[in-house]
Design a protein around this motif. Structure first.
Motif, PDB file in Angstrom:
ATOM      1  N   GLN A  23       0.980  -1.160   0.042  1.00  0.00           N
ATOM      2  CA  GLN A  23      -0.002   0.143   0.099  1.00  0.00           C
ATOM      3  C   GLN A  23       0.910   1.115  -0.084  1.00  0.00           C
ATOM      4  OE1 GLN A  23      -2.609  -0.947   3.355  1.00  0.00           O
ATOM      5  NE2 GLN A  23      -4.109  -1.647   2.201  1.00  0.00           N
ATOM      6  N   TYR A  24       2.203   1.096   0.438  1.00  0.00           N
ATOM      7  CA  TYR A  24       3.080   2.331   0.339  1.00  0.00           C
ATOM      8  C   TYR A  24       3.368   2.568  -1.034  1.00  0.00           C
ATOM      9  CZ  TYR A  24       4.241   3.841   5.195  1.00  0.00           C
ATOM     10  OH  TYR A  24       4.147   4.470   6.382  1.00  0.00           O
ATOM     11  N   TRP A  63       1.593   1.046  -4.033  1.00  0.00           N
ATOM     12  CA  TRP A  63       0.229   1.369  -4.738  1.00  0.00           C
ATOM     13  C   TRP A  63      -0.859   1.652  -3.738  1.00  0.00           C
ATOM     14  CZ3 TRP A  63       2.939  -3.716  -5.457  1.00  0.00           C
ATOM     15  CH2 TRP A  63       3.700  -3.724  -6.522  1.00  0.00           C
ATOM     16  N   GLY A  64      -1.172   2.954  -3.700  1.00  0.00           N
ATOM     17  CA  GLY A  64      -2.056   3.576  -2.509  1.00  0.00           C
ATOM     18  C   GLY A  64      -3.247   2.945  -2.450  1.00  0.00           C
ATOM     19  N   ASP A  65      -3.903   2.460  -3.764  1.00  0.00           N
ATOM     20  CA  ASP A  65      -5.177   1.969  -3.625  1.00  0.00           C
ATOM     21  C   ASP A  65      -5.260   0.593  -3.280  1.00  0.00           C
ATOM     22  OD1 ASP A  65      -4.065   1.471  -6.272  1.00  0.00           O
ATOM     23  OD2 ASP A  65      -5.926   1.905  -7.158  1.00  0.00           O
ATOM     24  N   PHE A 100      -8.017  -1.180  -1.562  1.00  0.00           N
ATOM     25  CA  PHE A 100      -8.767  -0.126  -0.699  1.00  0.00           C
ATOM     26  C   PHE A 100     -10.221  -0.320  -1.451  1.00  0.00           C
ATOM     27  CE2 PHE A 100     -10.673   3.868  -0.498  1.00  0.00           C
ATOM     28  CZ  PHE A 100     -10.245   4.436   0.653  1.00  0.00           C
ATOM     29  N   PRO A 101     -11.317  -0.087  -0.992  1.00  0.00           N
ATOM     30  CA  PRO A 101     -11.531   0.059   0.706  1.00  0.00           C
ATOM     31  C   PRO A 101     -11.630  -1.258   1.349  1.00  0.00           C
ATOM     32  CG  PRO A 101     -13.533   0.573  -0.681  1.00  0.00           C
ATOM     33  CD  PRO A 101     -12.707  -0.099  -1.488  1.00  0.00           C
ATOM     34  N   PHE A 114      -5.499   0.641   5.115  1.00  0.00           N
ATOM     35  CA  PHE A 114      -4.179   0.717   5.546  1.00  0.00           C
ATOM     36  C   PHE A 114      -4.131   0.653   7.134  1.00  0.00           C
ATOM     37  CE2 PHE A 114      -0.493   2.549   7.505  1.00  0.00           C
ATOM     38  CZ  PHE A 114       0.766   2.092   7.036  1.00  0.00           C
ATOM     39  N   ASN A 115      -4.958   1.465   7.696  1.00  0.00           N
ATOM     40  CA  ASN A 115      -4.995   1.366   9.154  1.00  0.00           C
ATOM     41  C   ASN A 115      -5.372   0.045   9.852  1.00  0.00           C
ATOM     42  OD1 ASN A 115      -7.545   1.581   8.478  1.00  0.00           O
ATOM     43  ND2 ASN A 115      -8.086   3.285  10.027  1.00  0.00           N
ATOM     44  N   VAL A 116      -6.273  -0.584   9.119  1.00  0.00           N
ATOM     45  CA  VAL A 116      -6.634  -1.991   9.561  1.00  0.00           C
ATOM     46  C   VAL A 116      -5.561  -3.072   9.414  1.00  0.00           C
ATOM     47  CG1 VAL A 116      -8.155  -3.887   9.026  1.00  0.00           C
ATOM     48  CG2 VAL A 116      -8.993  -1.428   9.247  1.00  0.00           C
ATOM     49  N   MET A 134       2.352  14.603   1.236  1.00  0.00           N
ATOM     50  CA  MET A 134       1.987  13.575   0.228  1.00  0.00           C
ATOM     51  C   MET A 134       3.212  13.686  -1.037  1.00  0.00           C
ATOM     52  SD  MET A 134      -0.091  11.420   1.420  1.00  0.00           S
ATOM     53  CE  MET A 134      -0.176  10.514  -0.028  1.00  0.00           C
ATOM     54  N   GLU A 138       5.705  10.557  -2.692  1.00  0.00           N
ATOM     55  CA  GLU A 138       6.117  10.262  -4.045  1.00  0.00           C
ATOM     56  C   GLU A 138       7.396  10.156  -4.351  1.00  0.00           C
ATOM     57  OE1 GLU A 138       3.511  12.175  -6.915  1.00  0.00           O
ATOM     58  OE2 GLU A 138       1.606  11.427  -5.789  1.00  0.00           O
ATOM     59  N   GLN A 185       9.281   6.946  -3.332  1.00  0.00           N
ATOM     60  CA  GLN A 185       8.623   5.722  -3.686  1.00  0.00           C
ATOM     61  C   GLN A 185       9.586   4.409  -3.892  1.00  0.00           C
ATOM     62  OE1 GLN A 185       5.626   4.474  -4.719  1.00  0.00           O
ATOM     63  NE2 GLN A 185       4.582   6.062  -3.711  1.00  0.00           N
ATOM     64  N   ASP A 226      -9.689   4.855  14.348  1.00  0.00           N
ATOM     65  CA  ASP A 226      -8.498   4.515  14.191  1.00  0.00           C
ATOM     66  C   ASP A 226      -7.649   5.437  13.393  1.00  0.00           C
ATOM     67  OD1 ASP A 226      -6.208   2.789  15.076  1.00  0.00           O
ATOM     68  OD2 ASP A 226      -6.366   1.992  13.175  1.00  0.00           O
ATOM     69  N   GLY A 253      -4.112   5.043  12.998  1.00  0.00           N
ATOM     70  CA  GLY A 253      -3.554   3.827  12.375  1.00  0.00           C
ATOM     71  C   GLY A 253      -2.968   4.308  10.721  1.00  0.00           C
ATOM     72  N   CYS A 254      -3.262   5.537  10.457  1.00  0.00           N
ATOM     73  CA  CYS A 254      -2.590   6.248   9.228  1.00  0.00           C
ATOM     74  C   CYS A 254      -1.717   7.436   9.296  1.00  0.00           C
ATOM     75  CB  CYS A 254      -3.656   6.657   8.199  1.00  0.00           C
ATOM     76  SG  CYS A 254      -4.441   4.894   7.324  1.00  0.00           S
ATOM     77  N   PHE A 290       1.640   6.788   7.251  1.00  0.00           N
ATOM     78  CA  PHE A 290       1.261   6.607   5.954  1.00  0.00           C
ATOM     79  C   PHE A 290       0.675   7.779   5.658  1.00  0.00           C
ATOM     80  CE2 PHE A 290      -1.844   4.757   3.180  1.00  0.00           C
ATOM     81  CZ  PHE A 290      -1.290   4.111   2.124  1.00  0.00           C
ATOM     82  N   GLY A 347      -4.722   4.072  -8.059  1.00  0.00           N
ATOM     83  CA  GLY A 347      -3.337   4.191  -8.058  1.00  0.00           C
ATOM     84  C   GLY A 347      -2.756   5.298  -6.822  1.00  0.00           C
ATOM     85  N   ARG A 348      -3.593   5.921  -5.968  1.00  0.00           N
ATOM     86  CA  ARG A 348      -3.081   6.605  -5.018  1.00  0.00           C
ATOM     87  C   ARG A 348      -3.749   6.313  -3.506  1.00  0.00           C
ATOM     88  NH1 ARG A 348      -0.972  11.324  -6.521  1.00  0.00           N
ATOM     89  NH2 ARG A 348      -1.865  12.362  -4.501  1.00  0.00           N
ATOM     90  N   ARG A 349      -3.118   6.942  -2.513  1.00  0.00           N
ATOM     91  CA  ARG A 349      -3.463   6.745  -1.094  1.00  0.00           C
ATOM     92  C   ARG A 349      -4.727   7.678  -0.968  1.00  0.00           C
ATOM     93  NH1 ARG A 349       2.088   7.554   2.274  1.00  0.00           N
ATOM     94  NH2 ARG A 349       3.404   6.420   0.870  1.00  0.00           N
TER      95      ARG A 349
END
Lengths: 467, 148
Positions: free
Chosen positions: A33-34, A36-38, A41-42, A46-48, A418, A422, A425, B64, B67-68, B78, B109-111
């Motif tokens: 996820q670091y 490919w951010g998505d 998701f969902p 990430f937090n979970v 952010m 990038e 990366q 949470d 968590g990020c 994150f 493709g993004r967070r």
């Protein structure tokens, strides 16, 4: 294995290794996820995934510590555990509670989990590493108390060795400081102040007592060096741990609204925290060099030496890198912290548990002293792959961290978080590759339990030449 | 180690050292408690505003967020630091607007921050909580700049 009740340790060790695999898989997910951010998701935010990664680590290390205690306490006390049935029962309760909590994280949104478990009655959730529902935390306390009663009464009944006393003090401290997890005031500064009484006083305090006593036990068993010598070392090491580590908590009190005097106390005392780790390295190598016999379980000795070296590098050196407050002003809460966290946890706590498993498992599975050479060779492959990968993970995260600190905090025109992410990366991609090599090492390690079981035990080659 | 240094001496250093430095730690803790009222923005925590902030902390915890994000540098790495997000965004409305407008399915493709479906009251509460945190007096005004 000298006492029948030591057998309960086996269950704990198996669960520890199983949960370790889960921890690494979720580590790979958040690593991805670091990049490919998505990714996922969902479904799995990430937090979970991170909470699963860190909580599984804590839970499997606790399984490992308890397993180690159930194995070494009877042997040191020279008597069976007073209540082996309770150790068995608590194993299943802890495993069920742990599994239910992890499933809770994954199956329902966290806010819903908080509602289902009535967090509002005694709010303790949603703080880093203490994300468990309050009911799980109460369960942890019950498991810890039963465990302490079990080993405490066993120690009371039997021979009182320094190793057993230090282990018991470490475990008692672990249980006592966990109670601060239930203190959660609205005042954020106070919340953070006492949150560290769980987190710091665990990993840079009482857990090191557990680490020291397990290491001392393995060294006595594998080197045959006089117990008096080893116990003296153990006392000196843990004395330095607590003399530096307790006030060393101050290195977490630089930027959270606490008074500025902590910059001095925290910097000076935490700068000395590497000393006990360095002593541990000297201790382990000294004892192995002065060994009176060669032990056939070479893998266990390798893990014991490995933990001494890697704990010094990860906790000692990488901790020192960013512990002085003028440095920490820039590095606080960046990938530098992540780099340190990974190598410190692996070196100090993952490796000591794996060292104990390596030493005890052959006996728990009916061997005299060691696995076959074939199995040990594979286990040592696992050791090197995992250890080298964690070194690279740490180096890549350190690279990411240095760039992040420069671009986001140090440069003349600081860039937004952010944007900086990038730009770094490449380091995250390299870290993920190292993560996959770590996983391959872990799988080879697990395979080592299943090969060469029918082959004869490894034997001692050659006599020790006294120096 | 030299023979003159016995196990009993090592043991005494351990017990004595631990007791001494733990007591010193308690003394420093006491000192911290006396200094905190000037630093920790506790005045904000009284009255109806205080209740709103308490509610905001609950929203923070039960989703949470840590968590990020980091909060005063602690948490996960994150997503951006939020201890100073009020200063970075300039208003509670901007914070509320950002949280409320997160796309449900993320950004390809993004967070992306999840859509938490917070109520208007919860949005106000979390924004007020973040405002309160930004007004805690951290040493050297950490973080080093508004980017966090």
């Amino acid at each position: 294995m000298k006492y029948k009740s030591q057998k309960v340790a086996k269950l704990y060790f198996i669960a520890a290794i199983g949960l370790f695999v889960g921890q690494i898989l979720f580590g790979l997910i958040i690593g991805a996820q670091y990049i490919w951010g998505d990714f996922l998701f969902p479904e799995i935010p990430f937090n979970v995934a991170r909470m699963v990664h860190t909580n599984l680590l804590i839970v499997w290390l606790l399984f490992g510590f308890m397993g180690a205690a159930y194995y070494l306490v009877p042997e040191e006390a020279e008597t069976d555990l007073v209540m082996p049935w309770l150790a068995n029962l608590m194993f299943w309760i802890f495993l069920t509670a742990g599994a239910a909590t992890i499933l809770g994280y994954l199956l329902v949104p966290y806010a819903q989990l908080a509602e289902l478990t009535k967090n509002e009655l005694l709010p303790t959730m949603g703080r880093e590493f203490l994300e468990q529902p309050t009911i799980t935390k109460i369960g942890i306390v019950i498991v810890a108390l039963s465990f302490l009663a079990n080993i405490g009464l066993t120690i009371l009944k039997g021979r009182k060795t320094v190793i057993n006393l230090v282990l018991l003090m470490g475990m008692t401290g672990l249980a006592v400081f966990f109670l601060f997890a239930f203190y959660n005031p609205v005042n954020v500064v106070l919340d953070k102040y006492y949150w560290w009484w769980v987190v710091h006083l665990w990993v840079e305090g009482v857990w090191e007592l557990i680490l020291g006593s397990i290491l001392a036990f393995i060294l006595i068993k594998t080197t045959g060096v006089d117990r008096e010598v080893i116990e003296k070392w153990l006392y000196v090491i843990i004395a330095m741990v607590l003399i530096t580590g307790i006030i060393g908590t101050g290195h977490h009190y630089y930027w959270i609204g606490t008074p500025a005097f902590w910059q001095w106390w925290g910097s000076i005392f935490s700068a000395m925290e590497p000393i006990p780790f360095f002593m541990m390295t000297v201790f382990a190598f000294n004892m192995v060099n002065k060994r009176r016999r060669n032990h056939p379980n070479k893998a266990a000795v390798l893990w014991a030496l490995g933990t001494a070296v890697m704990a010094f590098l990860g906790a000692g050196v990488w901790g020192f890198l960013h512990t002085l407050s003028p440095v920490n002003y820039y590095t606080h809460g960046t990938q530098i912290t992540a780099a340190h966290g990974h190598m410190a946890f692996y070196g100090a706590y993952v490796m000591i548990v794996l060292a104990m498993i390596s030493y005890a498992m052959p006996m728990l599975r009916g061997r005299e002293a060691a696995n076959s050479t074939k199995s040990q060779v594979l286990e040592m492959w696992g050791f090197w792959l995992m250890t080298i990968s964690i070194v690279f993970i740490t180096l890549f995260l350190t690279g990411a961290g240095i760039l992040q600190v420069y671009l986001q905090r140090f440069a003349d025109n600081p860039m937004p978080f952010m944007v900086v992410q990038e730009k770094i990366q490449l380091f995250y991609a390299l870290r993920e590759i190292a993560g996959f090599i770590f996983l391959s090492g872990l799988l080879i390690y697990i395979v080592s339990f299943f090969v060469g079981s029918k082959e004869p035990e490894a034997t001692i080659e050659g006599e020790v030449v006294p120096t | 180690m030299a023979q003159a240094f016995t196990k009993a001496m090592a043991r005494n250093i351990f017990y004595g050292g631990t007791a001494f430095f733990f007591l010193l730690f308690l003394a420093l803790t006491f000192q911290t408690h006396s200094a905190l009222p000037e630093l920790d923005n506790r005045n904000a925590l009284t009255g109806p505003q205080g209740e709103m902030i308490a509610k905001g902390k609950q929203v923070w915890e039960e989703n949470d967020c840590i968590g990020c994000h980091t909060l005063l540098g602690e948490g996960a790495y994150f997503a951006p630091e939020l201890g100073n997000v009020y200063k970075r965004f300039g208003s509670t409305d901007a914070i509320k607007g950002f949280i409320a407008s997160r796309p449900k399915d993320g950004v390809p493709g993004r967070r992306s921050m999840p859509q938490f479906n917070l109520s208007e009251e919860e949005l106000t509460a979390i924004a007020e909580f973040l405002k309160y945190v930004s007004e805690i007096k951290t040493a050297r005004n950490w973080p080093p700049n508004t980017q966090g």
